[in-house]
Scaffold this motif. Sequence first.
Motif, PDB file in Angstrom:
ATOM      1  N   ALA A   1       0.830  -1.205   0.000  1.00 36.69           N
ATOM      2  CA  ALA A   1       0.000   0.000   0.000  1.00 36.69           C
ATOM      3  C   ALA A   1       0.866   1.258   0.000  1.00 36.69           C
ATOM      4  N   THR A   2       1.935   1.272   0.822  1.00 36.52           N
ATOM      5  CA  THR A   2       2.811   2.443   0.841  1.00 36.52           C
ATOM      6  C   THR A   2       3.574   2.591  -0.479  1.00 36.52           C
ATOM      7  N   PHE A   3       3.887   1.466  -1.119  1.00 44.56           N
ATOM      8  CA  PHE A   3       4.522   1.533  -2.438  1.00 44.56           C
ATOM      9  C   PHE A   3       3.569   2.144  -3.454  1.00 44.56           C
ATOM     10  N   LEU A   4       2.298   1.767  -3.408  1.00 44.75           N
ATOM     11  CA  LEU A   4       1.317   2.318  -4.334  1.00 44.75           C
ATOM     12  C   LEU A   4       1.110   3.813  -4.102  1.00 44.75           C
ATOM     13  N   VAL A   5       1.142   4.249  -2.848  1.00 44.64           N
ATOM     14  CA  VAL A   5       1.053   5.677  -2.559  1.00 44.64           C
ATOM     15  C   VAL A   5       2.214   6.420  -3.203  1.00 44.64           C
ATOM     16  N   LEU A   6       3.385   5.803  -3.173  1.00 47.21           N
ATOM     17  CA  LEU A   6       4.585   6.416  -3.739  1.00 47.21           C
ATOM     18  C   LEU A   6       4.572   6.424  -5.256  1.00 47.21           C
ATOM     19  N   LYS A   7       3.954   5.399  -5.872  1.00 46.48           N
ATOM     20  CA  LYS A   7       4.088   5.198  -7.317  1.00 46.48           C
ATOM     21  C   LYS A   7       2.863   5.610  -8.129  1.00 46.48           C
ATOM     22  N   THR A   8       1.759   5.991  -7.498  1.00 43.94           N
ATOM     23  CA  THR A   8       0.561   6.363  -8.254  1.00 43.94           C
ATOM     24  C   THR A   8       0.177   7.801  -7.949  1.00 43.94           C
ATOM     25  N   GLY A   9      -0.749   8.304  -8.752  1.00 46.70           N
ATOM     26  CA  GLY A   9      -1.257   9.654  -8.549  1.00 46.70           C
ATOM     27  C   GLY A   9      -2.771   9.681  -8.647  1.00 46.70           C
ATOM     28  N   GLY A  10      -3.342  10.801  -8.281  1.00 49.68           N
ATOM     29  CA  GLY A  10      -4.785  10.968  -8.420  1.00 49.68           C
ATOM     30  C   GLY A  10      -5.586  10.127  -7.450  1.00 49.68           C
ATOM     31  N   GLU A  11      -6.717   9.617  -7.942  1.00 48.20           N
ATOM     32  CA  GLU A  11      -7.646   8.892  -7.085  1.00 48.20           C
ATOM     33  C   GLU A  11      -7.077   7.565  -6.586  1.00 48.20           C
ATOM     34  N   VAL A  12      -6.242   6.921  -7.379  1.00 46.88           N
ATOM     35  CA  VAL A  12      -5.655   5.651  -6.948  1.00 46.88           C
ATOM     36  C   VAL A  12      -4.721   5.889  -5.762  1.00 46.88           C
ATOM     37  N   ARG A  13      -3.933   6.939  -5.827  1.00 49.84           N
ATOM     38  CA  ARG A  13      -3.042   7.259  -4.707  1.00 49.84           C
ATOM     39  C   ARG A  13      -3.836   7.578  -3.448  1.00 49.84           C
ATOM     40  N   ALA A  14      -4.909   8.341  -3.596  1.00 46.77           N
ATOM     41  CA  ALA A  14      -5.719   8.701  -2.426  1.00 46.77           C
ATOM     42  C   ALA A  14      -6.312   7.459  -1.774  1.00 46.77           C
ATOM     43  N   ASP A  15      -6.818   6.523  -2.579  1.00 50.17           N
ATOM     44  CA  ASP A  15      -7.380   5.300  -2.011  1.00 50.17           C
ATOM     45  C   ASP A  15      -6.299   4.422  -1.389  1.00 50.17           C
ATOM     46  N   ALA A  16      -5.124   4.355  -2.024  1.00 54.89           N
ATOM     47  CA  ALA A  16      -4.019   3.567  -1.470  1.00 54.89           C
ATOM     48  C   ALA A  16      -3.572   4.144  -0.132  1.00 54.89           C
ATOM     49  N   GLN A  17      -3.594   5.453  -0.018  1.00 57.38           N
ATOM     50  CA  GLN A  17      -3.200   6.080   1.246  1.00 57.38           C
ATOM     51  C   GLN A  17      -4.195   5.753   2.353  1.00 57.38           C
ATOM     52  N   ARG A  18      -5.481   5.723   2.019  1.00 64.72           N
ATOM     53  CA  ARG A  18      -6.487   5.344   3.016  1.00 64.72           C
ATOM     54  C   ARG A  18      -6.300   3.889   3.459  1.00 64.72           C
ATOM     55  N   VAL A  19      -6.006   3.012   2.503  1.00 65.57           N
ATOM     56  CA  VAL A  19      -5.775   1.603   2.846  1.00 65.57           C
ATOM     57  C   VAL A  19      -4.542   1.462   3.739  1.00 65.57           C
ATOM     58  N   ALA A  20      -3.494   2.197   3.422  1.00 57.65           N
ATOM     59  CA  ALA A  20      -2.276   2.145   4.235  1.00 57.65           C
ATOM     60  C   ALA A  20      -2.566   2.585   5.665  1.00 57.65           C
ATOM     61  N   ARG A  21      -3.357   3.615   5.830  1.00 57.93           N
ATOM     62  CA  ARG A  21      -3.686   4.093   7.174  1.00 57.93           C
ATOM     63  C   ARG A  21      -4.526   3.070   7.927  1.00 57.93           C
ATOM     64  N   LEU A  22      -5.420   2.377   7.217  1.00 59.10           N
ATOM     65  CA  LEU A  22      -6.233   1.350   7.858  1.00 59.10           C
ATOM     66  C   LEU A  22      -5.395   0.143   8.287  1.00 59.10           C
ATOM     67  N   LEU A  23      -4.346  -0.152   7.524  1.00 54.32           N
ATOM     68  CA  LEU A  23      -3.525  -1.335   7.816  1.00 54.32           C
ATOM     69  C   LEU A  23      -2.478  -1.091   8.888  1.00 54.32           C
ATOM     70  N   LEU A  24      -2.174   0.163   9.179  1.00 60.92           N
ATOM     71  CA  LEU A  24      -1.078   0.460  10.097  1.00 60.92           C
ATOM     72  C   LEU A  24      -1.329  -0.089  11.501  1.00 60.92           C
ATOM     73  N   ALA A  25      -2.525   0.081  12.019  1.00 62.04           N
ATOM     74  CA  ALA A  25      -2.811  -0.385  13.379  1.00 62.04           C
ATOM     75  C   ALA A  25      -2.749  -1.911  13.489  1.00 62.04           C
ATOM     76  N   PRO A  26      -3.471  -2.667  12.628  1.00 61.90           N
ATOM     77  CA  PRO A  26      -3.347  -4.128  12.721  1.00 61.90           C
ATOM     78  C   PRO A  26      -1.934  -4.625  12.443  1.00 61.90           C
ATOM     79  N   ALA A  27      -1.213  -3.957  11.550  1.00 59.16           N
ATOM     80  CA  ALA A  27       0.170  -4.376  11.279  1.00 59.16           C
ATOM     81  C   ALA A  27       1.038  -4.186  12.511  1.00 59.16           C
ATOM     82  N   ALA A  28       0.877  -3.053  13.191  1.00 64.98           N
ATOM     83  CA  ALA A  28       1.672  -2.798  14.386  1.00 64.98           C
ATOM     84  C   ALA A  28       1.378  -3.827  15.478  1.00 64.98           C
TER      85      ALA A  28
END
Length: 343
Positions: free
Chosen positions: A178-205
Motif C-alpha cells: 500500500a505504501t509503495f502504491l502511494v509512492l508510485k501512483t497519482g490521483g484517485e488511486v493514490r488517495a485510495d491507497a493512502q487510506r488503505v495504508a492508514r487502515l492497515l497500520l494499526a493491525p500491522a503494528a
Amino acid sequence: MNLQEFWFVLIGVLFTGYFVLEGFDFGVGMLMHPLGRRSDTRRRVVLNTIGPVWDGNEVWLITAGGALFAAFPEWYASLFSGFYFALLLVLVALILRICAIEYRGKIDDPVWRRRCDLGIAFGSWVPALAWGWVFANVVRGVPLDADKQLAGSFTDLLSPYALLGALATGVLFALHGATFLVLKTGGEVRADAQRVARLLLAPAAVIVGGFGLWTQLAYGASWTWIPLGLAVLGLLGSAAANLVQRDGIAFTGTTLAVAAATALLFGSLFPDVLPSTLDPAWSLTVQNASSTPYTLKIMSWAAIAVTPVVLLYQGWTYWVFRKRITVEQIPPHIGLPRRAPSA
C-alpha cells in the motif's frame, strides 16, 4: 567471522532483499482488486506499478535458493523435504501469478481479465502468508530426527506461533504494498491507497509487534532486541510520514520494518539453521550443515565479483521507472479478441 557464518549472513541478506522487494509486489497483488474495483483502468494502474520490476525482484529468491543449496546442502535438503507441500504451493502460486501478469493484457475480454486478476490475487496472498509460516516454524524448530528427516506430521507445524507468523507477513506485505502504491501512483488511486495504508497500520503494528515480541522472548538473543526495535520504529515512522504525506519516508519505514523483521528471524535462528525439537543434538547448525571450506571459498569470490553488478543494474531499473502512474496515462486495450470473428 568464518566462511560458514559469512554465508549464513549472506543468505539472510538475500532473503531480506527478496522480502523487501517481492514483499511490495505481493502487497500490490493483494490490493489490486480492492483498489481497482471501480474500473479495469484502475486495476491496470495498480498492476503497472510493478510491471517493470516484479520479475527482477523474484531473482532474489532464485539466488537465495541457489546459495542455500550450494552453501548448506543439509539445510536445503531437510528444509525442502520437510516443507514440501508448503513450498510446492508457493511455487504453484508464483507460476500462476507470473502467467496471470504476463497474459492479462493479451486478450481483450473482461472475463479473461477477471480470471487473471484472481490468479494474481491467489499468487500474491498464498506466498505472503506461507513465507511467514515457514520461517516461523524454522525458528521455532521442527521434529528433526537423527537422520535429518522430519519425523512429525503436518499438524505439528500448525502451532499458534507459526500461524501468527503467517498473519504477520501477510499484513506487513499488504502494508508495504500500500505504501509503495502511494509512492508510485497519482490521483484517485493514490488517495485510495493512502487510506488503505492508514487502515492497515494499526493491525500491522499489533500483529507484527506481537509476533516480533514472541520471537524475541522465546528464541531471540540479546542483540536481536535491536532489529525488533527497528521494526517497530519503521512502522511508527511510516505511520507518521503517511499522515503528513511524505510518501518516500513512509515507504522507507515499511522497508525498514520488513528488513528488521527478517534480521530478527535469522538472528534468533543462529547458530542453528534448522533446530530439532526432538533432541538439540540433532539440530542442523551452520557448522554441520555447510559445504566444504573450498566450496565456500570459491562461492565467496564469485559473490564478491557478481553482487555489485546485480545491485547496480537493479538500482538503475528502479531509477528509470521512478515516475508516478495515473489513470490518464493508461492507453486503451490492444489485446486480441477472445474469439476470432466468423467468416
